[in-house]
Write a protein that holds these residues in place. Structure first.
Motif, PDB file in Angstrom:
ATOM      1  N   PRO A 130      -7.291  -3.078  13.561  1.00 12.53           N
ATOM      2  CA  PRO A 130      -6.546  -4.069  14.350  1.00 12.53           C
ATOM      3  C   PRO A 130      -7.452  -5.060  15.070  1.00 12.53           C
ATOM      4  CG  PRO A 130      -5.649  -1.880  14.708  1.00 12.53           C
ATOM      5  CD  PRO A 130      -6.929  -1.707  13.951  1.00 12.53           C
ATOM      6  N   SER A 178      -0.344  -2.636  15.276  1.00 17.12           N
ATOM      7  CA  SER A 178      -1.697  -2.286  15.730  1.00 17.12           C
ATOM      8  C   SER A 178      -1.672  -1.018  16.567  1.00 17.12           C
ATOM      9  CB  SER A 178      -2.296  -3.446  16.530  1.00 17.12           C
ATOM     10  OG  SER A 178      -1.546  -3.692  17.720  1.00 17.12           O
ATOM     11  N   TYR A 235       2.701  -7.627  15.532  1.00 21.07           N
ATOM     12  CA  TYR A 235       1.297  -7.232  15.601  1.00 21.07           C
ATOM     13  C   TYR A 235       1.085  -6.106  16.605  1.00 21.07           C
ATOM     14  CZ  TYR A 235      -3.598  -7.124  16.799  1.00 21.07           C
ATOM     15  OH  TYR A 235      -4.866  -6.683  17.059  1.00 21.07           O
ATOM     16  N   ARG A 268      -3.735   2.441  15.784  1.00 22.92           N
ATOM     17  CA  ARG A 268      -4.580   3.113  16.773  1.00 22.92           C
ATOM     18  C   ARG A 268      -4.140   4.553  16.989  1.00 22.92           C
ATOM     19  NH1 ARG A 268      -3.738  -2.032  19.408  1.00 22.92           N
ATOM     20  NH2 ARG A 268      -5.613  -3.329  19.203  1.00 22.92           N
ATOM     21  N   CYS A 296      -1.705  -6.383   9.279  1.00 22.77           N
ATOM     22  CA  CYS A 296      -1.556  -4.985   9.693  1.00 22.77           C
ATOM     23  C   CYS A 296      -0.517  -4.269   8.827  1.00 22.77           C
ATOM     24  CB  CYS A 296      -1.148  -4.919  11.163  1.00 22.77           C
ATOM     25  SG  CYS A 296      -2.465  -5.299  12.335  1.00 22.77           S
ATOM     26  N   SER A 352      -1.691 -12.070  11.594  1.00 22.57           N
ATOM     27  CA  SER A 352      -2.299 -10.805  12.029  1.00 22.57           C
ATOM     28  C   SER A 352      -1.326  -9.649  11.870  1.00 22.57           C
ATOM     29  CB  SER A 352      -2.760 -10.918  13.483  1.00 22.57           C
ATOM     30  OG  SER A 352      -1.662 -11.123  14.358  1.00 22.57           O
TER      31      SER A 352
END
Length: 204
Positions: free
Chosen positions: A35, A23, A19, A27, A79, A75
């Motif tokens: 995220p 994430s 994750y 970004r 992603c 999670s």
């Protein structure tokens, strides 16, 4: 009980890394919202799984660990799925798997200082917690309550000082600067990097 929990958490380190890595990539491409949405969803899932594993399945402390592990894994998978669907530029090719020394050197130059800083903090926390544990359950509960109180006061102070543009530059601020810089590089906005680099020490 502590061993059961920490054993499961250690098993879930790859899920946490998945994750955090994906994430961070999102970004760096300018998408900081997705995220966060996935993190909120999986945090709620973690709470629900805690109830199911602990109260329904009677898994005890280990159940809390498995709930955390599964929510983090989900999670990370979300992603990954989002990246595969929305960012074809990130699809790996055979040439991308070749190790390039220049990139390795850049990553080590950026990652090693940050890793050392966080490691020192983590080791200090472990030593402090070990010392506190020797004082008994009352001291442990007091430290936990004081830490939560500290977090609440810190958050309130942060919001108040941000509105006045007089906040201190802390470790969290440097992490935020790093994330924003990566995002600006990803969307080719070098002028924003200069603005952030100037504004952060200026508001100290």
């Amino acid at each position: 009980y502590a061993y059961d929990y920490i054993f499961v958490i250690f098993l879930g380190i790859p899920a946490t890394m998945l994750y955090n890595l994906l994430s961070g990539i999102l970004r760096s491409l300018g998408d900081s919202k997705t995220p966060l949405v996935f993190l909120i969803m999986c945090s709620l899932l973690n709470v629900a799984l805690d109830i199911v594993f602990i109260l329904t399945l009677n898994m005890g402390v280990a159940g809390a660990g498995w709930a955390t592990l599964l929510s983090q894994l989900i999670s990370g998978v979300l992603c990954l799925y989002f990246i595969v669907k929305k960012f074809p530029i990130l699809h790996l090719k055979q040439d991308d798997l070749r190790l390039r020394k220049i990139y390795v050197r850049k990553l080590l130059n950026m990652g090693l200082p940050m890793g050392l800083q966080y490691s020192i903090t983590a080791v200090g926390s472990i030593l402090l917690q070990t010392a506190v544990n020797g004082l008994g359950a009352t001291a442990m509960a007091a430290i936990a309550a004081a830490f939560l109180l500290y977090q609440g006061i810190s958050y309130a102070h942060f919001r108040r000082t941000v509105r006045r543009w007089k906040r201190d530059v802390s470790r969290a601020d440097y992490a935020a600067m790093l994330s924003n810089t990566a995002r600006d590089l990803g969307v080719s906005a070098p002028e924003m990097i200069v603005c952030e680099a100037i504004s952060t020490p200026a508001v100290t």
